[in-house]
Scaffold this motif. Structure first.
Motif, PDB file in Angstrom:
ATOM      1  N   GLY B 306       0.792  -1.224   0.000  1.00 23.29           N
ATOM      2  CA  GLY B 306       0.000   0.000   0.000  1.00 23.29           C
ATOM      3  C   GLY B 306       0.827   1.278   0.000  1.00 23.29           C
ATOM      4  O   GLY B 306       0.251   2.368   0.058  1.00 23.29           O
ATOM      5  N   THR B 307       2.126   1.176  -0.069  1.00 24.28           N
ATOM      6  CA  THR B 307       2.951   2.384  -0.122  1.00 24.28           C
ATOM      7  C   THR B 307       2.827   3.034  -1.496  1.00 24.28           C
ATOM      8  O   THR B 307       3.139   2.412  -2.509  1.00 24.28           O
ATOM      9  CB  THR B 307       4.432   2.045   0.144  1.00 24.28           C
ATOM     10  OG1 THR B 307       4.528   1.376   1.397  1.00 24.28           O
ATOM     11  CG2 THR B 307       5.289   3.301   0.153  1.00 24.28           C
ATOM     12  N   LEU B 308       2.355   4.256  -1.504  1.00 23.75           N
ATOM     13  CA  LEU B 308       2.226   4.984  -2.771  1.00 23.75           C
ATOM     14  C   LEU B 308       3.614   5.359  -3.278  1.00 23.75           C
ATOM     15  O   LEU B 308       4.479   5.791  -2.505  1.00 23.75           O
ATOM     16  CB  LEU B 308       1.384   6.249  -2.583  1.00 23.75           C
ATOM     17  CG  LEU B 308      -0.099   6.049  -2.278  1.00 23.75           C
ATOM     18  CD1 LEU B 308      -0.742   7.383  -1.906  1.00 23.75           C
ATOM     19  CD2 LEU B 308      -0.808   5.421  -3.466  1.00 23.75           C
ATOM     20  N   LYS B 396      -0.883   5.464   6.151  1.00 22.30           N
ATOM     21  CA  LYS B 396       0.444   5.000   5.746  1.00 22.30           C
ATOM     22  C   LYS B 396       1.148   5.998   4.841  1.00 22.30           C
ATOM     23  O   LYS B 396       2.369   6.099   4.843  1.00 22.30           O
ATOM     24  CB  LYS B 396       0.267   3.673   4.983  1.00 22.30           C
ATOM     25  CG  LYS B 396       1.522   2.909   4.664  1.00 22.30           C
ATOM     26  CD  LYS B 396       1.144   1.617   3.918  1.00 22.30           C
ATOM     27  CE  LYS B 396       2.321   0.707   3.753  1.00 22.30           C
ATOM     28  NZ  LYS B 396       2.630  -0.041   4.981  1.00 22.30           N
ATOM     29  N   ASN B 397       0.358   6.747   4.089  1.00 19.13           N
ATOM     30  CA  ASN B 397       0.942   7.584   3.033  1.00 19.13           C
ATOM     31  C   ASN B 397       0.795   9.090   3.227  1.00 19.13           C
ATOM     32  O   ASN B 397       1.416   9.850   2.499  1.00 19.13           O
ATOM     33  CB  ASN B 397       0.296   7.224   1.688  1.00 19.13           C
ATOM     34  CG  ASN B 397       0.685   5.837   1.221  1.00 19.13           C
ATOM     35  OD1 ASN B 397       1.813   5.619   0.784  1.00 19.13           O
ATOM     36  ND2 ASN B 397      -0.231   4.886   1.345  1.00 19.13           N
ATOM     37  N   CYS B 398      -0.051   9.489   4.157  1.00 21.49           N
ATOM     38  CA  CYS B 398      -0.388  10.921   4.148  1.00 21.49           C
ATOM     39  C   CYS B 398       0.718  11.771   4.766  1.00 21.49           C
ATOM     40  O   CYS B 398       1.573  11.307   5.507  1.00 21.49           O
ATOM     41  CB  CYS B 398      -1.738  11.166   4.785  1.00 21.49           C
ATOM     42  SG  CYS B 398      -1.785  10.942   6.534  1.00 21.49           S
ATOM     43  N   LEU B 399       0.673  13.043   4.410  1.00 22.42           N
ATOM     44  CA  LEU B 399       1.716  13.995   4.800  1.00 22.42           C
ATOM     45  C   LEU B 399       1.741  14.202   6.308  1.00 22.42           C
ATOM     46  O   LEU B 399       0.697  14.337   6.946  1.00 22.42           O
ATOM     47  CB  LEU B 399       1.486  15.328   4.093  1.00 22.42           C
ATOM     48  CG  LEU B 399       1.692  15.315   2.577  1.00 22.42           C
ATOM     49  CD1 LEU B 399       1.163  16.600   1.956  1.00 22.42           C
ATOM     50  CD2 LEU B 399       3.166  15.113   2.235  1.00 22.42           C
ATOM     51  N   ARG B 400       2.955  14.211   6.841  1.00 22.05           N
ATOM     52  CA  ARG B 400       3.167  14.435   8.268  1.00 22.05           C
ATOM     53  C   ARG B 400       4.159  15.581   8.447  1.00 22.05           C
ATOM     54  O   ARG B 400       4.869  15.947   7.511  1.00 22.05           O
ATOM     55  CB  ARG B 400       3.753  13.178   8.928  1.00 22.05           C
ATOM     56  CG  ARG B 400       2.804  11.998   8.926  1.00 22.05           C
ATOM     57  CD  ARG B 400       3.534  10.693   9.223  1.00 22.05           C
ATOM     58  NE  ARG B 400       2.653   9.542   9.008  1.00 22.05           N
ATOM     59  CZ  ARG B 400       2.041   8.865   9.989  1.00 22.05           C
ATOM     60  NH1 ARG B 400       2.240   9.198  11.240  1.00 22.05           N
ATOM     61  NH2 ARG B 400       1.241   7.860   9.714  1.00 22.05           N
ATOM     62  N   LEU B 401       4.179  16.085   9.666  1.00 21.84           N
ATOM     63  CA  LEU B 401       5.144  17.132  10.002  1.00 21.84           C
ATOM     64  C   LEU B 401       6.548  16.671   9.625  1.00 21.84           C
ATOM     65  O   LEU B 401       6.943  15.545   9.940  1.00 21.84           O
ATOM     66  CB  LEU B 401       5.064  17.416  11.505  1.00 21.84           C
ATOM     67  CG  LEU B 401       5.818  18.635  12.011  1.00 21.84           C
ATOM     68  CD1 LEU B 401       5.213  19.920  11.465  1.00 21.84           C
ATOM     69  CD2 LEU B 401       5.817  18.665  13.535  1.00 21.84           C
ATOM     70  N   GLY B 402       7.290  17.526   8.957  1.00 15.69           N
ATOM     71  CA  GLY B 402       8.656  17.198   8.582  1.00 15.69           C
ATOM     72  C   GLY B 402       8.786  16.611   7.193  1.00 15.69           C
ATOM     73  O   GLY B 402       9.885  16.548   6.643  1.00 15.69           O
ATOM     74  N   ASP B 403       7.663  16.149   6.617  1.00 15.33           N
ATOM     75  CA  ASP B 403       7.716  15.599   5.259  1.00 15.33           C
ATOM     76  C   ASP B 403       8.001  16.705   4.246  1.00 15.33           C
ATOM     77  O   ASP B 403       7.736  17.881   4.492  1.00 15.33           O
ATOM     78  CB  ASP B 403       6.376  14.950   4.881  1.00 15.33           C
ATOM     79  CG  ASP B 403       6.210  13.577   5.506  1.00 15.33           C
ATOM     80  OD1 ASP B 403       7.211  13.035   6.011  1.00 15.33           O
ATOM     81  OD2 ASP B 403       5.076  13.061   5.501  1.00 15.33           O
ATOM     82  N   GLU B 404       8.477  16.268   3.071  1.00 13.67           N
ATOM     83  CA  GLU B 404       8.573  17.176   1.943  1.00 13.67           C
ATOM     84  C   GLU B 404       7.476  16.811   0.959  1.00 13.67           C
ATOM     85  O   GLU B 404       7.301  15.632   0.635  1.00 13.67           O
ATOM     86  CB  GLU B 404       9.949  17.062   1.273  1.00 13.67           C
ATOM     87  CG  GLU B 404      10.181  18.134   0.231  1.00 13.67           C
ATOM     88  CD  GLU B 404      11.542  17.984  -0.453  1.00 13.67           C
ATOM     89  OE1 GLU B 404      12.558  18.323   0.171  1.00 13.67           O
ATOM     90  OE2 GLU B 404      11.563  17.508  -1.599  1.00 13.67           O
TER      91      GLU B 404
END
Lengths: 157, 796
Positions: B306-308, B396-404
């Motif tokens: 499921g990893t995009l 699993k895939n959504c944007l989190r703090l620190g992501d680009e």
């Protein structure tokens, strides 16, 4: 022609053409612009008034049909001191107002409902508002305001 | 101005009453149709009855012979024929040489009564020579497509509006080729009418000095003023635009109102009388711009867990006969097209085309509802295929703090998406319902529950300069007057500004009065769009009030013979070291004795950001709001009817300034999204709009909109006032895909077109044949690759 009726508790007599609507009679001949025109085909309820105790779309009523009737418009809804009544206060308190163009019709629908059914459920309130379109609020806070008013009026002796 | 206030807040975030509610519940609020000005004349437009034609003869003189008619105008009466528009100057205040859609204004007549004006319109001689018309956006760039757009000097097809908007990270083709799972889907979102309950109207009053005052229910009065000055040939100082109470807009009352403003202003100048034009609902529906329709193809690549990994997206926007704001819509759509997820590679290309189907402009969400409908359903399809819970796949895939982000923007603060999603899951009882509804066997009614998430870039972003001004002053009666260049067309921003000014100045909100937006008194703050008012305008108001507060603090310190830092406040009163309270009015009086000016203004500019259009990379927005919505539906398998039973909406909007207003925005946005999902159908048949009033254009009623549970996640944003972000537009964005996913859960069948009407649910197809038989796929070109191992290259 001359049309005579009771408007917001007072007898009125007005000269107007026979082929205009009650909405136009109110707005253009009696200068009561609280009643709004949103669609002119009886779909949106912005022009709702209470005619002989029943909620009607004034764009669907010919002016001569008001003859001898008792008509209540938003201008006739207020507390004894002239300020907002409990329903209007609850609309403010519950955030039921955004752009406001549908609100006079919503207040009339709420008043008409509470006269007929002092104990409405939320589903009954929603059904009573089904002829009044609002594009801003999603209706939820309007239902809240009418529900709170019903509760408050039941608590009154 | 970047720290977050740590002090307890008195008014911000607390229960408050909307400042204009009393006038609205009593019917006293005046909308344009309610104005009665002595000597007022009435204007009507002649509008095109064909979708594409050359104007071969236009003679308004017969109209002037109609009893009661005072004047009639055409494009000849404006400077440069009234050409206007931003970012593409392609529309005229009245049609010049050609008409490009049914409903386009050609001439305007003013008379004693609306009836006489209409008779005048009917007397106008207008001969139209039909031109080949274009209705299928997917064919707009064909070499032999009829030309609708203006000539282009750059060699591009004249039917291309603006440019292709791209986002590019790595080599999406190579990444897709390497993915074990690739989904390839097409989606279509339909036009949407704003359906503000107040139809358009404008009133213009000529002034003795040769200028004009225009009461216009537009969102952005300064843009109207600029256009008016340009097409009337007047200095801006002679054009004043005042915004009266506005009966809803949602993005819809800018260009169409600018046009009507120019018409009535010209007629007012010609006749020397006040002139008003008010639309009927039918005129409003036919003439006004709408949300664009969008054809989309999306390819999502993922691993089996499921990893995009990759997103490839192509979008063709049908924005009709004129550009309006849609090149910006295309840009916002491109930025959000891949959804709020991490990818190794991304390739997005969105463009707008001209057709003869009405025209599209700004509408709440501005490109994001369209693309969110596609990506959020495709993500669900992926979850189904892999047997993974849709929320788990998103977590699993959504944007989190620190992501680009795929754009190359590092998210350094205020990313509340995970909390939105996990909260929505919990309060909706998702896991139980998801499992239970998966076991239904009824052939009559089945329930489903679906989710969608979204992010939405705050304010204008790299679209343009992003700043605002505000003023504040203390009047002789000790009331406080504030202005902002950003307006309130039902959104509640006047209350937001009032609460912010009260908070900073330390006075009760009841003391504060906000003027109607007026180009004579407010500071130009750019357009009131993009849900930017609370953040950009709110910061300006905060600074203005702080500046005034400093003046009062100095006066109080002088009066109480102490250092300003020794002052404390007790309600409005000031208290000095001797602990005696001094009334605010006394401090105001003392400031006046000191000769201090009791007014101030504030100006705030958003942090500088940049977007590289050529390479599709950069920082598109200063920050984002996030949200998750879960819809529960019941589908009648015998009729295709969908009843939405409940919606849970959890949105990260930063600090909430005016809670009652914020919830109202949330509920209202969801209701519009529900209509977009299920009932609001706009059909242009050979360019003719088929739905011209509310008996055929079905916006949700109180029984269609379910009870909504709204929750705000207040993930503070350091540049927002008190940490605030925004809500207006984002509320609508995830609603349609959440409902669509719930329907798919209930029926096992996916509808990839909006609206999800009865026949699409029941039959899986339309009863009416589509406008074009050409498969959409042919319009989406996929580059043929020689080797999938090619190193990633930047697009040029």
């Amino acid at each position: 022609m001359r049309i005579e009726f009771i408007l917001n508790g007072e007898a009125v007599a007005v000269e107007a053409p026979p082929d205009i609507t009650l909405l136009d009679l109110l707005r253009d001949y009696l200068n009561l612009t609280g009643t709004k025109e949103g669609c002119a085909v009886g779909e949106c309820g912005a022009c709702a008034v209470i005619k002989d105790g029943r909620l009607v779309n004034s764009c669907m009523v010919l002016a001569p049909q008001a003859e001898g009737c008792e008509i209540v418009t938003i201008e006739g809804v207020h507390a004894a001191d002239g300020g907002p009544n409990d329903l209007q206060q609850h609309f403010i308190e519950y955030g039921a107002v955004q752009c406001g163009i549908c609100i006079p019709g919503m207040i009339m629908a709420g008043e008409a409902l509470l006269r007929q059914n002092p104990h409405p459920t939320r589903a009954e309130i929603r059904l009573a508002l089904a002829g009044n379109l609002c594009r801003c609020t999603g209706y939820q806070q309007i239902v809240d305001a009418i529900e709170a008013t019903a509760k408050g009026r039941r608590a009154q002796p | 101005m970047s720290h977050i206030t740590q002090q307890p807040l008195t008014y911000v975030g607390k229960p408050a009453r909307r400042v204009d509610a009393l006038d609205k519940v009593t019917g006293r609020a005046k909308y344009i149709a309610d104005y009665r000005v002595p000597g007022m004349l009435h204007a009507r437009c002649l509008r095109s009855t064909v979708p594409h034609a050359r104007i071969v003869r236009l003679d308004v003189t017969p109209a002037l012979k109609v009893p009661g008619v005072h004047a009639a105008i055409t494009s000849e009466d404006f400077v440069d024929h009234g050409l206007y528009g931003f970012p593409i100057k392609d529309k005229y205040m009245l049609a010049y040489q050609k008409v490009r859609y049914v409903g386009e204004p050609i001439a305007a007549v003013v008379a004693d009564t609306p009836q006489a004006a209409q008779a005048g319109v009917q007397a106008i001689v207008c001969e139209l020579e039909l031109l080949p018309a274009l209705f299928d956006a997917r064919r707009a760039l064909d070499p032999d497509a009829p030309q609708v757009g203006p000539d282009r000097a750059d060699g591009q097809h004249p039917n291309l509006k603006g440019d292709h908007m791209i986002v590019c990270k790595g080599d999406a083709e190579a990444e897709l080729a390497a993915c074990p799972i690739v989904l390839d889907r097409e989606y279509f979102t339909d036009w949407q009418e704003h359906a503000y309950i107040e139809p358009e109207g404008v009133l213009a009053i000529p002034t003795p000095e040769g200028g004009v005052v225009v009461y216009a229910p537009n969102q952005s009065p300064f843009i109207n003023q600029g256009n008016l000055a340009m097409v009337l040939g007047l200095p801006k100082s002679l054009v004043r635009v005042i915004q009266p109470t506005v009966g809803g807009s949602f993005g819809g009352k800018d260009d169409i109102i600018y046009e009507s403003s120019a018409q009535v202003a010209k007629l007012a100048l010609l006749t020397g009388r006040p002139v008003r034009m008010v639309f009927s609902r039918e005129e409003s529906m036919v003439a006004s711009y709408k949300r664009d329709a969008m054809h989309m193809r999306i390819r999502l690549g993922a691993d089996r867990d499921g990893t995009l990994r990759a997103c490839w997206f192509r979008g063709i926007i049908d924005s009709g006969a004129y550009a309006s704001e849609t090149p910006f819509t295309a840009w916002r759509a491109s930025i959000h097209a891949m959804g709020c997820y991490r990818y190794q590679a991304c390739d997005v290309d969105v463009h707008c085309v001209y057709t003869n189907n009405g025209y599209a402009g700004a509408f709440r969400g501005f490109g994001n509802p369209e693309v969110c409908f596609a990506v959020e359903q495709t993500v669900d399809e992926l979850a189904d295929l892999l047997g993974i819970d849709p929320i788990d796949l998103r977590l699993k895939n959504c944007l989190r703090l620190g992501d680009e982000t795929v754009h190359g923007q590092k998210l350094t603060e205020s990313v509340g998406l995970i909390e939105c999603l996990t909260t929505a899951r919990r309060i909706s009882d998702w896991d139980r319902k998801r499992a239970e509804y998966g076991r239904q066997t009824s052939t009559e009614k089945r329930r489903g529950i679906g989710v969608a998430v979204m992010y939405h870039g705050m304010s204008l972003g790299a679209e343009g300069a992003d700043s605002a001004g505000a003023t504040i002053s203390i009047l002789p009666d000790y009331s406080v007057e504030i202005t902002s260049g950003l307006t309130d067309y039902g959104t509640g921003s006047r209350t937001v500004f009032t609460l912010i000014a009260a908070e900073e100045l330390g006075v009760r909100p009841e003391r504060i009065h906000m003027q109607r937006p007026d180009t004579n008194t407010a500071i130009d703050s750019g357009p009131t769009v993009a849900s930017r008012t609370t953040v950009v305008g709110g910061n300006a108001m905060r600074l203005a009030a702080r500046n005034l507060r400093q003046t009062l603090d100095m006066a109080a310190a002088n009066l109480l013979q102490c250092d300003p830092r020794q002052l404390i406040r007790d309600g409005e009163a000031y208290i000095g070291p001797d602990e005696e309270a001094v009334a605010w009015e006394k401090v105001v009086d003392h400031a006046r004795r000191l000769g201090l000016i009791l007014s101030a203004h504030g100006h705030w500019s958003a942090p500088k950001i940049a977007w590289d259009h050529h390479h599709g990379r950069g920082t598109p927005y200063m920050a984002y709001v996030y949200g998750a919505q879960i819809a529960e539906v019941e589908v009648d398998l015998r009729t295709g009817n969908v009843q939405v039973l409940h919606i849970w909406a959890v949105h990260d909007i930063g600090k909430v300034v005016f809670p009652q207003g914020a919830y109202g925005q949330l509920y209202g946005g969801i209701a519009q999204g529900l209509g977009y999902a299920l009932t609001e159908q706009i059909t242009y048949r050979e360019g003719y709009l088929q739905q011209t009033n509310f008996e055929s254009y079905l916006i949700p009623t109180s029984v269609d909109v379910p009870e909504i549970t709204g929750v705000f996640v207040e993930s503070a944003y350091s540049h927002g006032p008190y940490g605030a972000k925004n809500i207006a537009e984002p509320a609508l964005v995830p609603t349609a895909p959440a409902i669509a996913n719930a329907i798919a859960h209930a029926t096992g069948r996916r509808v990839r077109e909006l609206p999800i009407n009865l026949e699409r649910v029941l039959l899986g197809r339309d009863l009416q044949p589509p406008a074009s038989t050409q498969p959409a796929r042919a319009a989406f070109h996929i580059p043929v690759r020689s080797t999938p191992q090619t190193a990633p290259v930047a697009r040029t």
